[in-house]
Design a protein around this motif. Structure first.
Motif, PDB file in Angstrom:
ATOM      1  N   LEU A  76     -49.298  68.598 -42.969  1.00 44.21           N
ATOM      2  CA  LEU A  76     -50.615  68.079 -42.835  1.00 44.21           C
ATOM      3  C   LEU A  76     -51.478  69.109 -41.846  1.00 44.21           C
ATOM      4  O   LEU A  76     -52.404  69.303 -42.297  1.00 44.21           O
ATOM      5  N   GLN A  77     -50.788  69.529 -40.882  1.00 46.80           N
ATOM      6  CA  GLN A  77     -51.211  70.461 -39.790  1.00 46.80           C
ATOM      7  C   GLN A  77     -52.593  70.060 -38.981  1.00 46.80           C
ATOM      8  O   GLN A  77     -52.695  70.639 -37.864  1.00 46.80           O
ATOM      9  N   ALA A  78     -53.237  68.970 -39.524  1.00 45.82           N
ATOM     10  CA  ALA A  78     -54.465  68.733 -38.670  1.00 45.82           C
ATOM     11  C   ALA A  78     -55.002  67.379 -39.471  1.00 45.82           C
ATOM     12  O   ALA A  78     -54.775  67.205 -40.617  1.00 45.82           O
ATOM     13  N   LEU A  79     -55.708  66.518 -38.620  1.00 46.09           N
ATOM     14  CA  LEU A  79     -56.290  65.471 -39.172  1.00 46.09           C
ATOM     15  C   LEU A  79     -57.899  65.444 -38.839  1.00 46.09           C
ATOM     16  O   LEU A  79     -58.606  64.303 -38.571  1.00 46.09           O
ATOM     17  N   ASP A  80     -58.455  66.689 -39.323  1.00 44.19           N
ATOM     18  CA  ASP A  80     -59.768  67.029 -39.215  1.00 44.19           C
ATOM     19  C   ASP A  80     -60.118  68.122 -40.073  1.00 44.19           C
ATOM     20  O   ASP A  80     -59.299  69.009 -40.289  1.00 44.19           O
ATOM     21  N   ASP A  81     -61.175  67.853 -41.034  1.00 41.45           N
ATOM     22  CA  ASP A  81     -61.494  68.561 -42.039  1.00 41.45           C
ATOM     23  C   ASP A  81     -62.041  69.825 -41.572  1.00 41.45           C
ATOM     24  O   ASP A  81     -61.588  70.896 -42.311  1.00 41.45           O
ATOM     25  N   ARG A  82     -62.684  69.967 -40.519  1.00 42.35           N
ATOM     26  CA  ARG A  82     -63.168  71.407 -40.065  1.00 42.35           C
ATOM     27  C   ARG A  82     -61.926  72.168 -39.530  1.00 42.35           C
ATOM     28  O   ARG A  82     -61.912  73.343 -39.865  1.00 42.35           O
ATOM     29  N   ALA A  83     -60.939  71.606 -38.990  1.00 44.21           N
ATOM     30  CA  ALA A  83     -59.800  72.167 -38.456  1.00 44.21           C
ATOM     31  C   ALA A  83     -58.872  72.701 -39.641  1.00 44.21           C
ATOM     32  O   ALA A  83     -58.417  73.816 -39.558  1.00 44.21           O
ATOM     33  N   LEU A  84     -59.042  71.836 -40.560  1.00 42.37           N
ATOM     34  CA  LEU A  84     -57.984  72.014 -41.875  1.00 42.37           C
ATOM     35  C   LEU A  84     -58.595  73.648 -42.542  1.00 42.37           C
ATOM     36  O   LEU A  84     -58.136  74.443 -43.051  1.00 42.37           O
ATOM     37  N   HIS A  85     -59.873  73.567 -42.569  1.00 43.54           N
ATOM     38  CA  HIS A  85     -60.635  74.600 -43.012  1.00 43.54           C
ATOM     39  C   HIS A  85     -60.505  75.939 -42.080  1.00 43.54           C
ATOM     40  O   HIS A  85     -59.950  77.138 -42.775  1.00 43.54           O
ATOM     41  N   PHE A  86     -60.452  75.769 -41.175  1.00 39.35           N
ATOM     42  CA  PHE A  86     -60.150  76.789 -39.973  1.00 39.35           C
ATOM     43  C   PHE A  86     -58.717  77.267 -40.239  1.00 39.35           C
ATOM     44  O   PHE A  86     -58.431  78.476 -40.195  1.00 39.35           O
ATOM     45  N   LEU A  87     -57.807  76.519 -40.413  1.00 36.14           N
ATOM     46  CA  LEU A  87     -56.486  76.946 -40.765  1.00 36.14           C
ATOM     47  C   LEU A  87     -56.118  77.281 -42.203  1.00 36.14           C
ATOM     48  O   LEU A  87     -54.807  77.797 -42.354  1.00 36.14           O
ATOM     49  N   GLY A  88     -57.112  77.562 -42.959  1.00 37.60           N
ATOM     50  CA  GLY A  88     -57.004  77.944 -44.210  1.00 37.60           C
ATOM     51  C   GLY A  88     -56.226  76.976 -45.062  1.00 37.60           C
ATOM     52  O   GLY A  88     -55.918  77.468 -46.161  1.00 37.60           O
ATOM     53  N   ARG A  89     -56.043  75.749 -44.939  1.00 36.68           N
ATOM     54  CA  ARG A  89     -55.509  74.757 -45.500  1.00 36.68           C
ATOM     55  C   ARG A  89     -56.270  74.379 -47.131  1.00 36.68           C
ATOM     56  O   ARG A  89     -57.470  74.459 -46.969  1.00 36.68           O
ATOM     57  N   ALA A  90     -55.546  74.120 -48.150  1.00 36.03           N
ATOM     58  CA  ALA A  90     -56.138  73.899 -49.350  1.00 36.03           C
ATOM     59  C   ALA A  90     -56.622  72.379 -49.520  1.00 36.03           C
ATOM     60  O   ALA A  90     -57.469  71.958 -50.040  1.00 36.03           O
ATOM     61  N   HIS A  91     -55.926  71.623 -48.699  1.00 32.03           N
ATOM     62  CA  HIS A  91     -56.271  70.261 -48.539  1.00 32.03           C
ATOM     63  C   HIS A  91     -57.270  69.592 -47.772  1.00 32.03           C
ATOM     64  O   HIS A  91     -57.526  70.484 -46.630  1.00 32.03           O
ATOM     65  N   ASP A  92     -57.893  68.506 -47.891  1.00 33.23           N
ATOM     66  CA  ASP A  92     -58.708  68.035 -46.706  1.00 33.23           C
ATOM     67  C   ASP A  92     -57.607  66.754 -46.294  1.00 33.23           C
ATOM     68  O   ASP A  92     -56.834  66.368 -46.797  1.00 33.23           O
ATOM     69  N   VAL A  93     -58.475  65.712 -45.287  1.00 30.12           N
ATOM     70  CA  VAL A  93     -57.913  64.743 -44.596  1.00 30.12           C
ATOM     71  C   VAL A  93     -57.263  63.990 -45.482  1.00 30.12           C
ATOM     72  O   VAL A  93     -56.419  63.277 -45.665  1.00 30.12           O
ATOM     73  N   ALA A  94     -58.329  63.385 -46.333  1.00 31.78           N
ATOM     74  CA  ALA A  94     -58.036  62.256 -47.316  1.00 31.78           C
ATOM     75  C   ALA A  94     -56.829  62.612 -48.163  1.00 31.78           C
ATOM     76  O   ALA A  94     -56.020  61.784 -48.473  1.00 31.78           O
TER      77      ALA A  94
END
Length: 384
Positions: A126-144
């Motif tokens: 999962l890496q984060a439960l915050d959409d902005r953080a996921l974007h920063f971490l380069g993840r392809a998924h969002d929280v939902a």
């Protein structure tokens, strides 16, 4: 038989492919337009057969599919590897079989098939439960999407863990406390909680060098670390290793093999192993590994005897990460030496006086306060 050979064996299987490369990741992961799945399955089975021949008369306690992104593996390949492994080695009745997975909807759709293949534990990135953080971490998924995948995983697998990364730029104590409390509310038995670090060769390393990325200062990161341990302990998932937290009995049995310095076999590109005093490593680049398997019947690049002193040092460095600490008598036996040759007791005594270490006979433990400073403590006390 060597007493170590009576311990259950762990098997690590590396799948090196990802859809994209995350900016913080320095793992052996690669993006390829296409993968010949049949060729890769056959190569993994050949590499596995080679390791099994080198490790006869063992029982298999765990299998771990890591990467890369092993949830991109066809379930048929997962099943073939599990069937082959449990054919080479008799499996423990409660064998733990873990697969790392990305929380995308495409991969979550495979979870039921992966469970049917024999996987009984999933580790979800999962890496984060915050959409902005996921974007920063380069993840392809969002929280939902990530939480939907978590729900699917909890229905498909008996045991579920997930990862979060904290100490991100701009993350406040309140932000992390809220995110961590939410993570604990999902009821998983295990959490892997990592402080963000910048590794050489990653995109984040370039950004830090160019002044475009600044991580929290060490004192603030220490506050986040302490908050993490306090919060998880209150929730019944205390830290049993520097970054890993679990309910009692739900610890990763596979990873405990590494930290307790038992034998493990590694197959697939870049996989490492410890085999009866030998250090093994596979060719790292996928094309080099699969080419070596075609030529030699296996992907091993290194099979070196480790001097006893080096093995003892490795055992100390790994074991002191654990809350349970280390049995210095056992490690001295590994190193064919004495307990006093392992530890700088002057340094250890100073650290014990500061509340960072505890010695009880031949048992040495790093305290919770010491875990915060583990990277500084280890070179002070471990000789060699």
């Amino acid at each position: 038989m060597n007493p170590a050979q009576t311990d259950p064996l762990a098997l690590y299987v590396h799948w090196p492919f990802c859809v994209s490369k995350c900016p913080y990741c320095d793992f052996n992961s690669h993006v390829r337009e296409s993968v010949d799945q049949a060729a890769w399955r056959d190569a993994l089975l050949a590499d596995l057969a080679y390791e099994a021949a080198a490790l006869p008369r063992r029982r298999l306690g765990s299998i771990f599919f890591g990467g890369g992104t092993p949830s991109l593996m066809p379930p048929e390949t997962v099943a073939a590897v599990i069937d082959a492994a449990t054919g080479h080695w008799p499996a423990e009745a409660d064998i733990e079989i873990t697969l790392e997975a990305n929380p995308s909807s495409v991969e979550a759709a495979r979870f039921a098939d992966i469970a049917r293949a024999g996987v009984n534990r999933v580790s979800l990135g999962l890496q984060a439960l915050d959409d902005r953080a996921l974007h920063f971490l380069g993840r392809a998924h969002d929280v939902a999407e990530g939480l939907a995948a978590l729900d699917t995983a909890q229905r498909a697998f008996a045991r579920v863990s997930f990862d979060l990364i904290y100490a991100r730029p701009g993350q406040s104590l309140g932000d992390w406390h809220g995110e961590l409390a939410r993570a604990l509310s999902f009821g998983t038995e295990h959490l892997s909680l990592y402080q963000l670090t910048v590794e050489q060769g990653t995109r984040f390393a370039t950004e830090e060098r160019e002044g475009r990325l600044t991580l929290p200062d060490p004192d603030y990161a220490a506050d986040l670390f302490e908050l993490t341990r306090e919060t998880t302990a209150r929730a019944g998932l205390p830290a049993y290793e520097v970054s890993n937290h679990a309910r009692l009995g739900a610890e990763s049995r596979h990873n405990l093999v590494y930290w307790r310095y038992r034998d493990y076999a590694g197959v697939g590109p870049g996989a490492h192993g410890r085999r009866g005093g030998l250090a093994t490593a596979r060719h790292k680049k996928p094309e080099n590994w699969i080419g070596a398997v075609a030529r030699n019947g296996h992907g091993a690049q290194i099979e070196d005897a480790l001097p006893p002193a080096d093995r003892a040092t490795e055992a100390l460095l790994m074991g002191l990460r654990l809350r349970e600490g280390v049995d210095l008598g056992r490690i001295a036996a590994i190193g064919e030496t004495t307990v006093d040759a392992l530890i700088d007791w002057n340094a250890a005594q100073r650290l014990e006086g500061q509340g960072l270490l505890v010695r009880d006979g031949d048992h040495l433990t790093v305290t919770d306060a010491g875990m915060l400073l583990l990277d500084a403590i280890l070179p002070l006390v471990v000789l060699g």
